[in-house]
Design a protein around this motif. Structure first.
Motif, PDB file in Angstrom:
ATOM      1  N   ILE A 139      -0.581  -2.250   0.897  1.00 19.00           N
ATOM      2  CA  ILE A 139       0.799  -2.746   0.890  1.00 19.00           C
ATOM      3  C   ILE A 139       0.713  -4.241   1.145  1.00 19.00           C
ATOM      4  O   ILE A 139       0.344  -4.678   2.234  1.00 19.00           O
ATOM      5  N   VAL A 140       1.051  -5.042   0.131  1.00 18.96           N
ATOM      6  CA  VAL A 140       0.724  -6.464   0.117  1.00 18.96           C
ATOM      7  C   VAL A 140       1.958  -7.310   0.422  1.00 18.96           C
ATOM      8  O   VAL A 140       3.010  -7.169  -0.222  1.00 18.96           O
ATOM      9  N   ALA A 141       1.813  -8.202   1.395  1.00 17.20           N
ATOM     10  CA  ALA A 141       2.871  -9.160   1.732  1.00 17.20           C
ATOM     11  C   ALA A 141       2.594 -10.490   1.027  1.00 17.20           C
ATOM     12  O   ALA A 141       1.477 -11.003   1.081  1.00 17.20           O
ATOM     13  N   THR A 142       3.610 -11.049   0.373  1.00 13.04           N
ATOM     14  CA  THR A 142       3.432 -12.292  -0.372  1.00 13.04           C
ATOM     15  C   THR A 142       4.277 -13.437   0.184  1.00 13.04           C
ATOM     16  O   THR A 142       4.314 -14.514  -0.418  1.00 13.04           O
ATOM     17  N   MET A 148       5.660 -10.622   5.725  1.00 16.63           N
ATOM     18  CA  MET A 148       4.690 -10.428   6.801  1.00 16.63           C
ATOM     19  C   MET A 148       5.381  -9.836   8.036  1.00 16.63           C
ATOM     20  O   MET A 148       4.831  -8.966   8.723  1.00 16.63           O
ATOM     21  N   GLU A 149       6.603 -10.291   8.313  1.00 14.52           N
ATOM     22  CA  GLU A 149       7.356  -9.745   9.440  1.00 14.52           C
ATOM     23  C   GLU A 149       7.729  -8.285   9.189  1.00 14.52           C
ATOM     24  O   GLU A 149       7.611  -7.439  10.088  1.00 14.52           O
ATOM     25  N   ARG A 150       8.178  -7.986   7.974  1.00 10.17           N
ATOM     26  CA  ARG A 150       8.531  -6.602   7.636  1.00 10.17           C
ATOM     27  C   ARG A 150       7.290  -5.723   7.655  1.00 10.17           C
ATOM     28  O   ARG A 150       7.356  -4.536   8.005  1.00 10.17           O
ATOM     29  N   MET A 151       6.153  -6.293   7.282  1.00  9.74           N
ATOM     30  CA  MET A 151       4.912  -5.531   7.283  1.00  9.74           C
ATOM     31  C   MET A 151       4.536  -5.106   8.702  1.00  9.74           C
ATOM     32  O   MET A 151       4.053  -3.992   8.928  1.00  9.74           O
ATOM     33  N   ALA A 152       4.789  -5.978   9.667  1.00  6.56           N
ATOM     34  CA  ALA A 152       4.506  -5.640  11.064  1.00  6.56           C
ATOM     35  C   ALA A 152       5.376  -4.478  11.532  1.00  6.56           C
ATOM     36  O   ALA A 152       4.904  -3.564  12.233  1.00  6.56           O
ATOM     37  N   ALA A 153       6.651  -4.472  11.132  1.00  5.91           N
ATOM     38  CA  ALA A 153       7.540  -3.368  11.488  1.00  5.91           C
ATOM     39  C   ALA A 153       7.094  -2.075  10.810  1.00  5.91           C
ATOM     40  O   ALA A 153       7.160  -0.989  11.405  1.00  5.91           O
ATOM     41  N   ILE A 160      -5.675  -9.596  -6.712  1.00 13.90           N
ATOM     42  CA  ILE A 160      -4.396  -9.473  -6.005  1.00 13.90           C
ATOM     43  C   ILE A 160      -4.214 -10.667  -5.072  1.00 13.90           C
ATOM     44  O   ILE A 160      -5.117 -11.024  -4.319  1.00 13.90           O
ATOM     45  N   ALA A 161      -3.029 -11.272  -5.108  1.00 11.90           N
ATOM     46  CA  ALA A 161      -2.703 -12.420  -4.270  1.00 11.90           C
ATOM     47  C   ALA A 161      -1.726 -12.001  -3.186  1.00 11.90           C
ATOM     48  O   ALA A 161      -0.756 -11.295  -3.454  1.00 11.90           O
ATOM     49  N   GLY A 162      -1.979 -12.423  -1.954  1.00 13.70           N
ATOM     50  CA  GLY A 162      -1.067 -12.107  -0.866  1.00 13.70           C
ATOM     51  C   GLY A 162      -1.509 -12.770   0.419  1.00 13.70           C
ATOM     52  O   GLY A 162      -2.633 -13.272   0.531  1.00 13.70           O
ATOM     53  N   LEU A 163      -0.616 -12.795   1.395  1.00  9.00           N
ATOM     54  CA  LEU A 163      -0.917 -13.379   2.705  1.00  9.00           C
ATOM     55  C   LEU A 163      -1.630 -12.390   3.616  1.00  9.00           C
ATOM     56  O   LEU A 163      -2.278 -12.773   4.581  1.00  9.00           O
ATOM     57  N   GLY A 164      -1.485 -11.103   3.313  1.00  9.64           N
ATOM     58  CA  GLY A 164      -2.091 -10.052   4.109  1.00  9.64           C
ATOM     59  C   GLY A 164      -1.663  -8.713   3.553  1.00  9.64           C
ATOM     60  O   GLY A 164      -0.878  -8.631   2.601  1.00  9.64           O
ATOM     61  N   ALA A 165      -2.206  -7.657   4.139  1.00 11.23           N
ATOM     62  CA  ALA A 165      -1.889  -6.331   3.621  1.00 11.23           C
ATOM     63  C   ALA A 165      -2.137  -5.280   4.692  1.00 11.23           C
ATOM     64  O   ALA A 165      -2.863  -5.501   5.663  1.00 11.23           O
ATOM     65  N   LEU A 166      -1.514  -4.127   4.484  1.00 10.81           N
ATOM     66  CA  LEU A 166      -1.827  -2.927   5.243  1.00 10.81           C
ATOM     67  C   LEU A 166      -2.597  -1.984   4.328  1.00 10.81           C
ATOM     68  O   LEU A 166      -2.213  -1.779   3.168  1.00 10.81           O
ATOM     69  N   PHE A 167      -3.670  -1.405   4.840  1.00  7.70           N
ATOM     70  CA  PHE A 167      -4.490  -0.487   4.060  1.00  7.70           C
ATOM     71  C   PHE A 167      -4.300   0.930   4.585  1.00  7.70           C
ATOM     72  O   PHE A 167      -4.544   1.217   5.754  1.00  7.70           O
ATOM     73  N   SER A 168      -3.823   1.813   3.695  1.00  7.64           N
ATOM     74  CA  SER A 168      -3.672   3.237   4.002  1.00  7.64           C
ATOM     75  C   SER A 168      -4.811   3.984   3.318  1.00  7.64           C
ATOM     76  O   SER A 168      -4.792   4.161   2.092  1.00  7.64           O
ATOM     77  N   PRO A 169      -5.821   4.439   4.067  1.00 10.01           N
ATOM     78  CA  PRO A 169      -7.007   5.006   3.429  1.00 10.01           C
ATOM     79  C   PRO A 169      -6.812   6.393   2.837  1.00 10.01           C
ATOM     80  O   PRO A 169      -7.606   6.814   1.984  1.00 10.01           O
ATOM     81  N   THR A 170      -5.771   7.121   3.248  1.00  2.00           N
ATOM     82  CA  THR A 170      -5.634   8.505   2.806  1.00  2.00           C
ATOM     83  C   THR A 170      -4.753   8.666   1.571  1.00  2.00           C
ATOM     84  O   THR A 170      -4.719   9.735   0.961  1.00  2.00           O
ATOM     85  N   THR A 171      -4.016   7.622   1.175  1.00  2.00           N
ATOM     86  CA  THR A 171      -3.175   7.701  -0.022  1.00  2.00           C
ATOM     87  C   THR A 171      -4.044   7.994  -1.241  1.00  2.00           C
ATOM     88  O   THR A 171      -5.137   7.464  -1.383  1.00  2.00           O
ATOM     89  N   HIS A 226      -7.604  -0.028  -5.622  1.00  5.32           N
ATOM     90  CA  HIS A 226      -6.639   0.693  -4.795  1.00  5.32           C
ATOM     91  C   HIS A 226      -5.268   0.709  -5.469  1.00  5.32           C
ATOM     92  O   HIS A 226      -5.009  -0.055  -6.415  1.00  5.32           O
ATOM     93  N   LEU A 227      -4.371   1.559  -4.967  1.00 10.68           N
ATOM     94  CA  LEU A 227      -2.969   1.437  -5.326  1.00 10.68           C
ATOM     95  C   LEU A 227      -2.434   0.179  -4.652  1.00 10.68           C
ATOM     96  O   LEU A 227      -2.771  -0.110  -3.495  1.00 10.68           O
ATOM     97  N   ILE A 228      -1.592  -0.579  -5.358  1.00  4.50           N
ATOM     98  CA  ILE A 228      -1.063  -1.839  -4.836  1.00  4.50           C
ATOM     99  C   ILE A 228       0.461  -1.754  -4.793  1.00  4.50           C
ATOM    100  O   ILE A 228       1.114  -1.597  -5.828  1.00  4.50           O
ATOM    101  N   TYR A 229       1.012  -1.856  -3.575  1.00  3.53           N
ATOM    102  CA  TYR A 229       2.462  -1.769  -3.367  1.00  3.53           C
ATOM    103  C   TYR A 229       2.974  -3.057  -2.751  1.00  3.53           C
ATOM    104  O   TYR A 229       2.278  -3.692  -1.947  1.00  3.53           O
ATOM    105  N   PRO A 230       4.213  -3.439  -3.051  1.00  2.51           N
ATOM    106  CA  PRO A 230       4.842  -4.535  -2.294  1.00  2.51           C
ATOM    107  C   PRO A 230       5.318  -4.023  -0.934  1.00  2.51           C
ATOM    108  O   PRO A 230       5.402  -2.814  -0.705  1.00  2.51           O
ATOM    109  N   VAL A 231       5.626  -4.928  -0.038  1.00  8.71           N
ATOM    110  CA  VAL A 231       6.271  -4.549   1.215  1.00  8.71           C
ATOM    111  C   VAL A 231       7.727  -4.209   0.904  1.00  8.71           C
ATOM    112  O   VAL A 231       8.456  -5.042   0.360  1.00  8.71           O
ATOM    113  N   PRO A 232       8.184  -2.989   1.209  1.00 10.35           N
ATOM    114  CA  PRO A 232       9.548  -2.618   0.823  1.00 10.35           C
ATOM    115  C   PRO A 232      10.591  -3.335   1.661  1.00 10.35           C
ATOM    116  O   PRO A 232      10.353  -3.697   2.823  1.00 10.35           O
ATOM    117  N   ASP A 233      11.746  -3.536   1.053  1.00  6.07           N
ATOM    118  CA  ASP A 233      12.899  -4.076   1.762  1.00  6.07           C
ATOM    119  C   ASP A 233      13.619  -2.910   2.428  1.00  6.07           C
ATOM    120  O   ASP A 233      14.077  -1.994   1.742  1.00  6.07           O
TER     121      ASP A 233
END
Length: 399
Positions: free
Chosen positions: A91-94, A99-104, A131-142, A239-246
Motif C-alpha cells: 500500500i503505497v503513499a505518494t 503518509m499520515e493516513r498510512m499510519a492510521a 513503483i514511486a512513493g514516499l513509503g509503503a505498508l507491506f501485507s505479506p499474506t495478501t 507484488h499487488l500495488i494499492y494506493p492509500v485509501p481515502d
C-alpha cells in the motif's frame, strides 16, 4: 419438496450450499441460479484478490470473516489443486497526507492482529523498482486467485455430494407459509422448500423485498472498469500495488494486480452503473434506473459523494484521466499500455438515510435468511459467511 433452497450461484451461495451439506447430512439442498452458468457476475468479474483484512473496522464482520476467509481460501485451493499465489501487497503513499493516513491504516491493521511491515522510500524502491512513493505498508499474506475456478470446484463438490444445482432458474416470487416457502420460478413452475437462504448479490434487495425485508435499503450498482496492461508490462511489479485509501470514500482506488494468468490488470474505478448486470459503456436498464431514482437514499448518497463521483466518471470517460491515477505510483505507464479488460459491477447496499452499508448485512424471517449486503471482501470471506449463515439457520430454523 426440498429441505433447504439456496438462491444464488456465486461464491457465497455455493459456499453456503456446501456448508449445509457438511453440517446437515441427509438433508436435501437445492441451489437455484438464474443464469446459465455459475459465477457469472460479481464472483467471476472481480480483481481476484485474496484480501488480508487490513481496511476493515476492528470487531466488524468484515474484519473477522476476511481474516478467517484468507486462511480458508488458501486451504481450499491447496486441497483441490487450484492455483493461487500469496505474493503480498504494498500500500503505497505518494504524498505527505497519504503518509499520515498510512499510519492510521497501520494502526487499524495492528488492532485486527494482522502481520504488516512498514517500508521507507529506499526499501520500497528496492522491492519494486518501477513503483514511486514516499513509503509503503507491506501485507505479506495478501494473495491472488481465480474465484470463478474456486466456485466451479465448489459446484462440482456440491453436485457430487447429491446437491441439486438448477441453472436458468429465476425466482419471480417468494411466498412464506407456516411450514414451507414456495418459490415461483415462472412458466407455472414452483419449488416448495422447508427453508430458504438467499445469496443473490446484485438482486439481493429485490428478493429480500419478497420477504418484506428491504424497506430501508436498495442495491446501487457501481461499475468497476479495469484495463489489462500491455504484454511488455507483465512483470512491471511483483507484488499487488494499492494506493492509500481515502477514509471518506467507500472504495479502495485503482490498483495494480498481477493475475493468475500471468498478466497485470489495473483498476477498478467505481462509477455509477445504469444497469445492474449490463457491462458495456452504454449499458442501461429502465427498471434498475427507476429503482435507484425512486429511492431517497440514492439521492442522499449522490449528494454526499458528488465530487468523488465526478472524478470517477471522468476516469471512465477519459482514458488519460485513468492513466494519471495509475502514474501517481507507476510512472512508467503510457496511454497505449491500457488495453481493454472485462469490467465488473459491485452490489452496494445504500440505506434510506444515504449511508452505505459498510459491513455485511444479513436479515431473516421465520423460514428465510437473506444475505442483503456482501460487497468486497465477500469472495475472500465466502466460507466464513457461509459458516455464519448456516449457524443462524441451524439455530433459527431448529434444524
Amino acid at each position: 419438496m426440498t429441505d433447504i433452497a439456496v438462491i444464488g450461484g456465486g461464491i457465497v451461495g455455493l459456499a453456503t450450499a456446501l456448508r449445509l451439506q457438511a453440517v446437515l447430512p441427509g438433508r436435501t439442498v437445492t441451489l437455484l441460479e438464474k443464469e446459465d452458468a455459475i459465477a457469472s457476475h460479481q464472483t467471476g468479474r472481480n480483481s481476484g484478490v485474496i484480501h488480508a483484512g487490513i481496511y476493515y473496522a476492528p470487531g466488524s464482520l468484515k474484519a473477522e470473516f476476511c481474516r478467517r476467509g484468507l486462511a480458508m481460501t488458501v486451504a481450499f485451493c491447496r486441497e483441490h489443486g487450484l492455483p493461487y499465489d500469496q505474493r503480498g501487497k504494498l500500500i503505497v503513499a505518494t504524498s505527505a497526507p497519504e503518509m499520515e493516513r498510512m499510519a492510521a491504516l497501520e494502526d487499524r491493521a495492528r488492532r485486527n492482529d494482522l502481520p504488516l511491515e512498514r517500508l521507507d522510500r529506499t526499501e520500497l524502491q528496492r522491492r519494486e523498482p518501477n513503483i514511486a512513493g514516499l513509503g509503503a505498508l507491506f501485507s505479506p499474506t495478501t494473495g491472488i486467485v481465480d474465484y470463478g475456478a474456486v466456485t466451479r470446484r465448489m459446484a462440482d463438490l456440491f453436485t457430487a455430494a447429491g446437491g441439486d444445482l438448477r441453472l436458468g432458474a429465476r425466482v419471480a416470487g417468494i411466498r412464506e407459509m407456516p411450514r414451507t416457502v414456495t418459490l415461483d420460478l415462472g412458466a407455472q413452475d414452483m419449488l416448495d422448500a422447508r427453508h430458504l437462504i438467499v445469496c443473490a448479490g446484485l438482486e439481493a434487495d429485490r428478493l429480500a423485498a419478497m420477504s418484506g425485508l428491504a424497506d430501508d435499503f436498495r442495491i446501487v450498482p457501481f461499475k468497476g472498469e479495469y484495463f489489462r496492461l500491455a504484454q511488455r508490462h507483465d512483470r512491471v511489479v511483483h507484488h499487488l500495488i494499492y494506493p492509500v485509501p481515502d477514509p471518506a470514500l467507500p472504495f479502495l482506488g485503482v490498483h495494480l494486480t498481477p493475475m493468475i494468468g500471468g498478466y497485470v490488470t489495473v483498476g477498478p474505478n467505481a462509477v455509477l452503473s445504469l444497469a445492474r448486470e449490463g457491462y458495456g459503456k452504454l449499458a442501461f436498464n429502465t427498471r434498475d434506473l427507476a429503482d435507484m431514482l425512486g429511492f431517497a437514499g440514492f439521492w442522499r448518497t449522490m449528494a454526499a459523494n458528488l465530487r468523488p463521483g465526478l472524478h470517477e466518471a471522468r476516469m471512465s470517460l477519459f482514458r488519460r484521466s485513468y492513466l494519471q491515477a495509475c502514474r501517481r505510483y507507476c510512472p512508467a505507464l503510457e496511454l497505449e499500455d491500457l488495453t481493454p479488460h472485462r469490467p465488473g459491477i459491485r452490489a452496494q447496499a445504500v440505506m434510506r438515510d444515504g449511508t452505505l452499508a459498510h459491513d455485511f448485512l444479513i436479515r431473516r424471517t421465520a423460514r428465510t435468511i437473506h444475505v442483503c449486503n456482501a460487497p468486497s471482501p465477500a469472495a475472500t470471506s465466502a466460507m466464513p459467511i457461509a459458516e455464519h449463515v448456516v449457524a443462524q439457520a441451524v439455530d433459527g430454523f431448529g434444524l
